[in-house]
Design an enzyme around this catalytic site. Structure first.
Site, mmCIF file in Angstrom:
data_model
loop_
_atom_site.group_PDB
_atom_site.id
_atom_site.type_symbol
_atom_site.label_atom_id
_atom_site.label_comp_id
_atom_site.label_asym_id
_atom_site.label_seq_id
_atom_site.Cartn_x
_atom_site.Cartn_y
_atom_site.Cartn_z
ATOM 1 N N LEU A 50 -2.150 67.054 -12.264
ATOM 2 C CA LEU A 50 -3.338 66.225 -12.539
ATOM 3 C C LEU A 50 -4.360 66.322 -11.415
ATOM 4 O O LEU A 50 -5.556 66.196 -11.640
ATOM 5 C CB LEU A 50 -2.915 64.761 -12.725
ATOM 6 C CG LEU A 50 -2.050 64.453 -13.939
ATOM 7 C CD1 LEU A 50 -1.454 63.066 -13.837
ATOM 8 C CD2 LEU A 50 -2.868 64.581 -15.224
ATOM 9 N N GLY A 53 -4.659 65.002 -3.722
ATOM 10 C CA GLY A 53 -5.478 64.121 -2.900
ATOM 11 C C GLY A 53 -5.317 64.498 -1.441
ATOM 12 O O GLY A 53 -4.926 65.623 -1.130
ATOM 13 N N CYS A 58 -0.295 64.999 -7.797
ATOM 14 C CA CYS A 58 -0.067 64.145 -8.948
ATOM 15 C C CYS A 58 0.192 64.992 -10.183
ATOM 16 O O CYS A 58 -0.560 65.928 -10.459
ATOM 17 C CB CYS A 58 -1.346 63.329 -9.121
ATOM 18 S SG CYS A 58 -1.041 61.689 -9.652
ATOM 19 N N LYS A 68 7.034 58.059 -23.572
ATOM 20 C CA LYS A 68 6.181 57.445 -22.537
ATOM 21 C C LYS A 68 5.784 58.460 -21.476
ATOM 22 O O LYS A 68 6.627 59.173 -20.934
ATOM 23 C CB LYS A 68 6.935 56.299 -21.858
ATOM 24 C CG LYS A 68 7.074 55.090 -22.735
ATOM 25 C CD LYS A 68 7.787 53.999 -21.983
ATOM 26 C CE LYS A 68 8.079 52.835 -22.902
ATOM 27 N NZ LYS A 68 9.255 52.108 -22.474
ATOM 28 N N ASP A 165 -12.203 51.421 -0.112
ATOM 29 C CA ASP A 165 -12.465 52.837 -0.369
ATOM 30 C C ASP A 165 -12.862 53.047 -1.826
ATOM 31 O O ASP A 165 -12.466 54.010 -2.462
ATOM 32 C CB ASP A 165 -11.188 53.638 -0.033
ATOM 33 C CG ASP A 165 -11.442 55.146 0.050
ATOM 34 O OD1 ASP A 165 -12.596 55.542 0.301
ATOM 35 O OD2 ASP A 165 -10.479 55.916 -0.148
HETATM 36 P P1 ADP Z 1 -4.547 60.558 -2.215
HETATM 37 O O1 ADP Z 1 -4.001 59.170 -2.013
HETATM 38 O O2 ADP Z 1 -3.725 61.604 -1.522
HETATM 39 O O3 ADP Z 1 -6.017 60.687 -1.974
HETATM 40 P P2 ADP Z 1 -5.076 60.289 -5.037
HETATM 41 O O4 ADP Z 1 -4.568 58.951 -5.370
HETATM 42 O O5 ADP Z 1 -6.559 60.458 -4.891
HETATM 43 O O6 ADP Z 1 -4.313 60.876 -3.767
HETATM 44 O O7 ADP Z 1 -4.531 61.295 -6.140
HETATM 45 C C1 ADP Z 1 -4.802 62.675 -6.095
HETATM 46 C C2 ADP Z 1 -5.315 63.169 -7.435
HETATM 47 O O8 ADP Z 1 -4.336 62.945 -8.442
HETATM 48 C C3 ADP Z 1 -6.543 62.429 -7.930
HETATM 49 O O9 ADP Z 1 -7.726 62.992 -7.465
HETATM 50 C C4 ADP Z 1 -6.414 62.563 -9.442
HETATM 51 O O10 ADP Z 1 -6.909 63.822 -9.846
HETATM 52 C C5 ADP Z 1 -4.924 62.540 -9.652
HETATM 53 N N1 ADP Z 1 -4.457 61.167 -10.005
HETATM 54 C C6 ADP Z 1 -4.129 60.164 -9.156
HETATM 55 N N2 ADP Z 1 -3.703 59.070 -9.821
HETATM 56 C C7 ADP Z 1 -3.754 59.389 -11.143
HETATM 57 C C8 ADP Z 1 -3.431 58.683 -12.362
HETATM 58 N N3 ADP Z 1 -2.982 57.428 -12.345
HETATM 59 N N4 ADP Z 1 -3.605 59.333 -13.530
HETATM 60 C C9 ADP Z 1 -4.067 60.613 -13.540
HETATM 61 N N5 ADP Z 1 -4.379 61.331 -12.451
HETATM 62 C C10 ADP Z 1 -4.234 60.732 -11.253
#
Ligand code: ADP
Length: 326
Positions: A50, A53, A58, A68, A165
Site C-alpha cells: 500500500l 513511510g 504497509c 476481512k 502532524d
Molecule cells: P510512517 O509512520 O512510516 O510515515 P505511514 O503511516 O505514513 O508510515 O504509512 C506509510 C504508507 O502506507 C502511507 O503513505 C500509505 O500509503 C500506506 N498506509 C498507511 N496506513 C494505511 C491504511 N490504514 N490503509 C491504507 N494504506 C495505508
C-alpha cells in the site's frame, strides 16, 4: 555546485539509512501468535503493497478464513532506541482512538522481529494523492472533508491528544471515500483538566522563577492544541487550490512566509477557479495567532458551510471513487 554535491550525498546517505530501517517485505502468510483475546492466534494473507513511510511499510492483509481485509503496518522491532520510543508512543495513542474519521486500530503483534499494526484498510490512497490528481477539489467536496477532519480533531483534543502532524499525506480514504486520519507518529498527550491541576500543584512546590504564566492561570487552557487548527487551515487551502499556501523552494522561506502570513489566492483570471469569500475567510481565521484560532465547533458553524451545497457521503463516494486508482 559543491553545496549541491554535498546535498545529494547527504540525501543518498539518508536514503540508505531509511532503507535499512525499513523491514523486508513480509512472507505471503503472516502468523499472529496466540494471545489472551485470540487464543488460536491468526493468519493474515499478505496482498499488495500500500505504501512506504518514514520507517514503516504497509501491505493489504486478509484475515485467513474470513473476507476481512486490513492494512498491515510493519515496523522492525529493533529500531534505534529513539525511533522505538516514538513508535511506542504512536502505538499507545493510536490504540486509544475510536472515531469514524480516524483509522481504526484493531491490534498489534510481533512476528519475525517485526511489529505489525492491524489497521482499518483505506484502499483509496491519501487525500494528497486525490487532490493532486484532481488539481484541487470543489467547494462542496472541501465542505465534506473539512467537517470530517474537524470532527476527528475535536475528538482527539477532547481526549487530550494533539496530533501535530496533520497533512494531506496522513489523511487516508476508506472504500466510501471518507477521510480517516492515520499515522500518530508525532502525536502527543496534552496536559488538561485534572493532569494540569496535578502538575500545577507539584510545580508550585518548586521554584516559581521558571514557571510560565499560563501554568498559573487556573482554568485557562493552553493553546498547544491549536497547532492542529493551523494545519487544518493549510489543508483547506491546499484542497481548494491544490498547493499549500506558503510553498517555496527552501524551508526557511516557507517558515518566513508562514510567520508573515504571506500567501495569496490564485487570481480568478489566470486559474479559472472561483474560490468563495467564505472559503477564504475560514482559512484566514485558522491562520491567526494560536489564541485567536477557532475550535472545531466554531469552524463547522462558519458561513462557508451554509453558503453552498454540502454533499452527503453517497454523492462523494460515487463521484470520487470512479477517479481513484484501484
Ligand atoms: P510512517 O509512520 O512510516 O510515515 P505511514 O503511516 O505514513 O508510515 O504509512 C506509510 C504508507 O502506507 C502511507 O503513505 C500509505 O500509503 C500506506 N498506509 C498507511 N496506513 C494505511 C491504511 N490504514 N490503509 C491504507 N494504506 C495505508
Amino acid at each position: 555546485p559543491r553545496a549541491n554535491e554535498l546535498k545529494t550525498k547527504a540525501a543518498a546517505q539518508l536514503k540508505s539509512v531509511k532503507d535499512k530501517e525499513h523491514p523486508l517485505p513480509p512472507p505471503n502468510n503472516v502468523t499472529e501468535p496466540p494471545s489472551a483475546d485470540r487464543k488460536e492466534g491468526a493468519v493474515y494473507q499478505v496482498g499488495k503493497l500500500l505504501g512506504k513511510g518514514g520507517f514503516a511499510i504497509c501491505y493489504d492483509g486478509k484475515l485467513a478464513g474470513t473476507s476481512k481485509r486490513y492494512a498491515l503496518k510493519i515496523v522492525k522491532s529493533q529500531m534505534a532506541t529513539k525511533m522505538e520510543q516514538k513508535f511506542q508512543t504512536e502505538l499507545q495513542i493510536h490504540s486509544k482512538m475510536r472515531q469514524q474519521n480516524i483509522v481504526h486500530f484493531h491490534r498489534a503483534f510481533t512476528f519475525e522481529n517485526c511489529t505489525y499494526l492491524v489497521l482499518e484498510l483505506c484502499p483509496n490512497g491519501s487525500l494528497m494523492d486525490m487532490v493532486k490528481r484532481r488539481k484541487g477539489l470543489t467547494e462542496p467536496e472541501v465542505r465534506f472533508y473539512a467537517i470530517q477532519i474537524s470532527g476527528a480533531i475535536k475528538y482527539m483534543h477532547a481526549k487530550g491528544i494533539i496530533h501535530r502532524d496533520l497533512k494531506m499525506g496522513n489523511i487516508f480514504l476508506d472504500k466510501y471515500m471518507n477521510a480517516k486520519i492515520g499515522d500518530f507518529g508525532l502525536a502527543a498527550l496534552l496536559l488538561t483538566g485534572k493532569d494540569m491541576q496535578i502538575m500545577r500543584r507539584t510545580t508550585l512546590c518548586g521554584t516559581p522563577n521558571y514557571i510560565a504564566p499560563e501554568i498559573l492561570e487556573k482554568g485557562k487552557k493552553g493553546h498547544d492544541h491549536m497547532v492542529d487548527i493551523w494545519s487544518l487551515g493549510i489543508i483547506l487551502y491546499a484542497m481548494l487550490t491544490s498547493k499549500p499556501p506558503f510553498q517555496s523552494s527552501t524551508t526557511d522561506e516557507i517558515y518566513r512566509r508562514a510567520r508573515d502570513r504571506d500567501y495569496e489566492w490564485p487570481s480568478p483570471e489566470t486559474s479559472q477557479k472561483y474560490i468563495s469569500p467564505e472559503a477564504k475567510d475560514l482559512v484566514a481565521t485558522m491562520l491567526q495567532d494560536a489564541d485567536n484560532r477557532p475550535e472545531p465547533d466554531v469552524i463547522v458553524s462558519h458561513p462557508f458551510f451554509t453558503s453552498g451545497y454540502l454533499p452527503v457521503a453517497t454523492d462523494i463516494t460515487s463521484k470520487l471513487r470512479d477517479t481513484a486508482p484501484q
